[in-house]
Scaffold this motif. Structure first.
Motif, PDB file in Angstrom:
ATOM      1  N   SER A   1      10.673  11.423  61.329  1.00  0.00           N
ATOM      2  CA  SER A   1      12.109  12.061  60.994  1.00  0.00           C
ATOM      3  C   SER A   1      13.264  10.789  61.056  1.00  0.00           C
ATOM      4  O   SER A   1      13.064  10.022  61.733  1.00  0.00           O
ATOM      5  N   PRO A   2      14.130  10.727  60.050  1.00  0.00           N
ATOM      6  CA  PRO A   2      15.289   9.727  60.024  1.00  0.00           C
ATOM      7  C   PRO A   2      15.808   9.483  61.346  1.00  0.00           C
ATOM      8  O   PRO A   2      16.125   8.402  61.727  1.00  0.00           O
ATOM      9  N   ASN A   3      16.180  10.497  61.928  1.00  0.00           N
ATOM     10  CA  ASN A   3      16.597  10.310  63.522  1.00  0.00           C
ATOM     11  C   ASN A   3      15.758  10.166  64.463  1.00  0.00           C
ATOM     12  O   ASN A   3      16.411  10.219  65.693  1.00  0.00           O
ATOM     13  N   SER A   4      14.468   9.930  64.197  1.00  0.00           N
ATOM     14  CA  SER A   4      13.429   9.798  65.363  1.00  0.00           C
ATOM     15  C   SER A   4      13.252  11.050  66.092  1.00  0.00           C
ATOM     16  O   SER A   4      12.422  10.715  67.025  1.00  0.00           O
ATOM     17  N   ARG A   5      13.695  11.981  65.925  1.00  0.00           N
ATOM     18  CA  ARG A   5      13.606  13.482  66.637  1.00  0.00           C
ATOM     19  C   ARG A   5      12.263  13.976  66.677  1.00  0.00           C
ATOM     20  O   ARG A   5      11.448  14.362  67.612  1.00  0.00           O
ATOM     21  N   HIS A   6      11.754  14.097  65.618  1.00  0.00           N
ATOM     22  CA  HIS A   6      10.491  14.570  65.179  1.00  0.00           C
ATOM     23  C   HIS A   6       9.462  13.793  64.589  1.00  0.00           C
ATOM     24  O   HIS A   6       9.913  13.163  63.679  1.00  0.00           O
ATOM     25  N   ILE A   7       8.371  13.755  64.925  1.00  0.00           N
ATOM     26  CA  ILE A   7       7.102  13.379  64.136  1.00  0.00           C
ATOM     27  C   ILE A   7       6.214  14.103  63.949  1.00  0.00           C
ATOM     28  O   ILE A   7       5.569  14.964  64.761  1.00  0.00           O
ATOM     29  N   ALA A   8       5.772  14.159  62.651  1.00  0.00           N
ATOM     30  CA  ALA A   8       4.581  15.134  62.306  1.00  0.00           C
ATOM     31  C   ALA A   8       3.401  14.278  62.184  1.00  0.00           C
ATOM     32  O   ALA A   8       3.495  13.148  61.572  1.00  0.00           O
ATOM     33  N   ILE A   9       2.460  14.774  62.794  1.00  0.00           N
ATOM     34  CA  ILE A   9       1.132  14.095  63.016  1.00  0.00           C
ATOM     35  C   ILE A   9      -0.221  14.844  62.355  1.00  0.00           C
ATOM     36  O   ILE A   9      -0.222  15.920  62.769  1.00  0.00           O
ATOM     37  N   ARG A  10      -0.905  14.096  61.540  1.00  0.00           N
ATOM     38  CA  ARG A  10      -2.038  14.825  60.916  1.00  0.00           C
ATOM     39  C   ARG A  10      -3.242  14.568  61.675  1.00  0.00           C
ATOM     40  O   ARG A  10      -3.408  13.307  61.802  1.00  0.00           O
ATOM     41  N   LEU A  11      -3.913  15.236  62.203  1.00  0.00           N
ATOM     42  CA  LEU A  11      -5.197  15.351  62.963  1.00  0.00           C
ATOM     43  C   LEU A  11      -6.314  15.916  62.136  1.00  0.00           C
ATOM     44  O   LEU A  11      -5.911  16.653  60.941  1.00  0.00           O
ATOM     45  N   PRO A  12      -7.659  15.945  62.414  1.00  0.00           N
ATOM     46  CA  PRO A  12      -8.586  16.278  61.417  1.00  0.00           C
ATOM     47  C   PRO A  12      -8.533  17.717  61.041  1.00  0.00           C
ATOM     48  O   PRO A  12      -8.609  18.147  60.065  1.00  0.00           O
ATOM     49  N   ARG A  13      -8.116  18.687  62.232  1.00  0.00           N
ATOM     50  CA  ARG A  13      -8.218  20.047  61.885  1.00  0.00           C
ATOM     51  C   ARG A  13      -6.644  20.507  62.012  1.00  0.00           C
ATOM     52  O   ARG A  13      -6.779  21.878  62.097  1.00  0.00           O
ATOM     53  N   LYS A  14      -5.803  19.723  62.423  1.00  0.00           N
ATOM     54  CA  LYS A  14      -4.404  20.501  62.349  1.00  0.00           C
ATOM     55  C   LYS A  14      -3.194  19.505  62.198  1.00  0.00           C
ATOM     56  O   LYS A  14      -3.601  18.227  62.293  1.00  0.00           O
ATOM     57  N   LEU A  15      -2.115  20.132  61.654  1.00  0.00           N
ATOM     58  CA  LEU A  15      -0.891  19.460  61.645  1.00  0.00           C
ATOM     59  C   LEU A  15       0.142  19.682  62.742  1.00  0.00           C
ATOM     60  O   LEU A  15       0.264  20.832  62.892  1.00  0.00           O
ATOM     61  N   VAL A  16       0.555  18.681  63.580  1.00  0.00           N
ATOM     62  CA  VAL A  16       1.468  19.206  64.834  1.00  0.00           C
ATOM     63  C   VAL A  16       2.599  18.334  64.632  1.00  0.00           C
ATOM     64  O   VAL A  16       2.881  17.451  63.944  1.00  0.00           O
ATOM     65  N   LEU A  17       3.677  18.865  65.086  1.00  0.00           N
ATOM     66  CA  LEU A  17       5.061  18.485  65.392  1.00  0.00           C
ATOM     67  C   LEU A  17       5.346  17.963  66.595  1.00  0.00           C
ATOM     68  O   LEU A  17       5.250  18.684  67.794  1.00  0.00           O
ATOM     69  N   VAL A  18       5.734  16.741  67.125  1.00  0.00           N
ATOM     70  CA  VAL A  18       6.017  16.320  68.142  1.00  0.00           C
ATOM     71  C   VAL A  18       7.621  16.024  68.308  1.00  0.00           C
ATOM     72  O   VAL A  18       8.308  15.530  67.186  1.00  0.00           O
ATOM     73  N   ASP A  19       8.110  16.579  69.181  1.00  0.00           N
ATOM     74  CA  ASP A  19       9.703  16.730  69.721  1.00  0.00           C
ATOM     75  C   ASP A  19       9.927  15.551  70.669  1.00  0.00           C
ATOM     76  O   ASP A  19       9.320  15.472  71.614  1.00  0.00           O
ATOM     77  N   THR A  20      10.537  14.352  70.381  1.00  0.00           N
ATOM     78  CA  THR A  20      10.551  13.203  71.258  1.00  0.00           C
ATOM     79  C   THR A  20      11.597  13.651  72.084  1.00  0.00           C
ATOM     80  O   THR A  20      11.972  12.679  73.201  1.00  0.00           O
TER      81      THR A  20
END
Length: 279
Positions: free
Chosen positions: A125-144
């Motif tokens: 995300s533009p503010n670096s707070r969130h990162i969406a990561i695509r894995l083979p079987r799921k989409l996850v959200l990372v909160d930094t």
């Protein structure tokens, strides 16, 4: 030149071809920058280029080139932020990827995801707070900046082995994200943890990307470039050409660049005016 991809755009374009990475100006003059096969991006607000060169990330600035990241394991560029690069690395095992953010000026790094898996793509995300990561079987959200460790990584949704959500792009509020899947463009709301369809009835290979200012979506579908309202998905205008791949917005959100059969083209969002740039 079926292997042409537009990687980034500013007042010039970064183009990947079968022969290597080149920078293309509006007259079609190409300047070689690096080897074929890797990703490349302009550092936001600059003409400096970060690009992949084997197991290393390189930075070309003011005509000089230096190594940003070099390792004896795989390192792959995922994206850029002002003054920083986002990349994946597998120092522990070839199938266990970490996501890192590195400051290009002082070299400091932050490991933002270390739970392994085949990280196929990531969008910060533009503010670096969130990162969406695509894995083979799921989409996850990372909160930094989580309140607790349990809040650090959460599941957005399960994904099929093939297909699923791709070409993730954040809106400028860093609270909503645009994604493509199965001929549909949807918007994900981080706080509500909900999806909302915006544009439907597209071909399975269609790609939509949000403009940096968050006002419009650019969609490449079956050679056509169309523009839609980012809030409602309503159609605005379109240009018919032989475009393929993902559209790339200029930083000022006025124009998109796309790959074509013999080079690239730019399309003005306000008028759908097309300018071909042969390569």
């Amino acid at each position: 030149m079926s292997g042409i991809r537009v990687l980034d755009a500013a007042d010039r374009l970064l183009i990947s071809t079968d022969d290597g990475l080149v920078e293309l100006d509006t007259t079609g003059r190409a300047t070689p920058l690096g080897p074929a096969g890797g990703e490349a991006r302009y550092l936001p607000g600059t003409r400096d280029v970060v690009y992949q060169d084997g197991p290393a990330l390189m930075l070309r600035e003011r005509g000089r080139t230096r190594r940003l990241v070099s390792a004896d394991h795989a390192v792959e560029l995922l994206g850029v932020l002002p003054g920083r690069v986002v990349y994946r690395a597998n120092p522990r095992h070839r199938l266990l990827w970490d996501v890192m953010i590195r400051n290009v000026f002082v070299g400091e790094e932050q490991a933002v995801y270390t739970r392994g898996g085949d990280v196929r793509s990531a969008s910060v995300s533009p503010n670096s707070r969130h990162i969406a990561i695509r894995l083979p079987r799921k989409l996850v959200l990372v909160d930094t900046m989580p309140v607790t460790e349990d809040d650090h990584v959460r599941l957005i949704c399960p994904e099929p082995a093939d297909g699923g959500h791709h070409h993730l792009s954040w809106l400028p509020d860093s609270a909503r994200m645009i994604a493509n899947a199965d001929g549909e463009v949807s918007r994900y709301d981080v706080e509500r943890d909900t999806w909302e369809p915006l544009v439907t009835g597209l071909t399975p290979d269609a790609v939509a990307v949000a403009a940096p200012d968050g006002r419009r979506l650019a969609v490449v579908d079956d050679g056509r470039v169309s523009f839609h309202h980012a809030g409602t998905g309503d159609f605005l205008r379109a240009a018919e050409l032989d475009a393929h791949g993902a559209p790339v917005w200029t930083p000022d959100s006025t124009t998109v660049a796309v790959a074509t059969a013999d080079g690239a083209a730019t399309v003005v969002a306000q008028s759908a005016f097309v300018r071909a740039i042969p390569l």
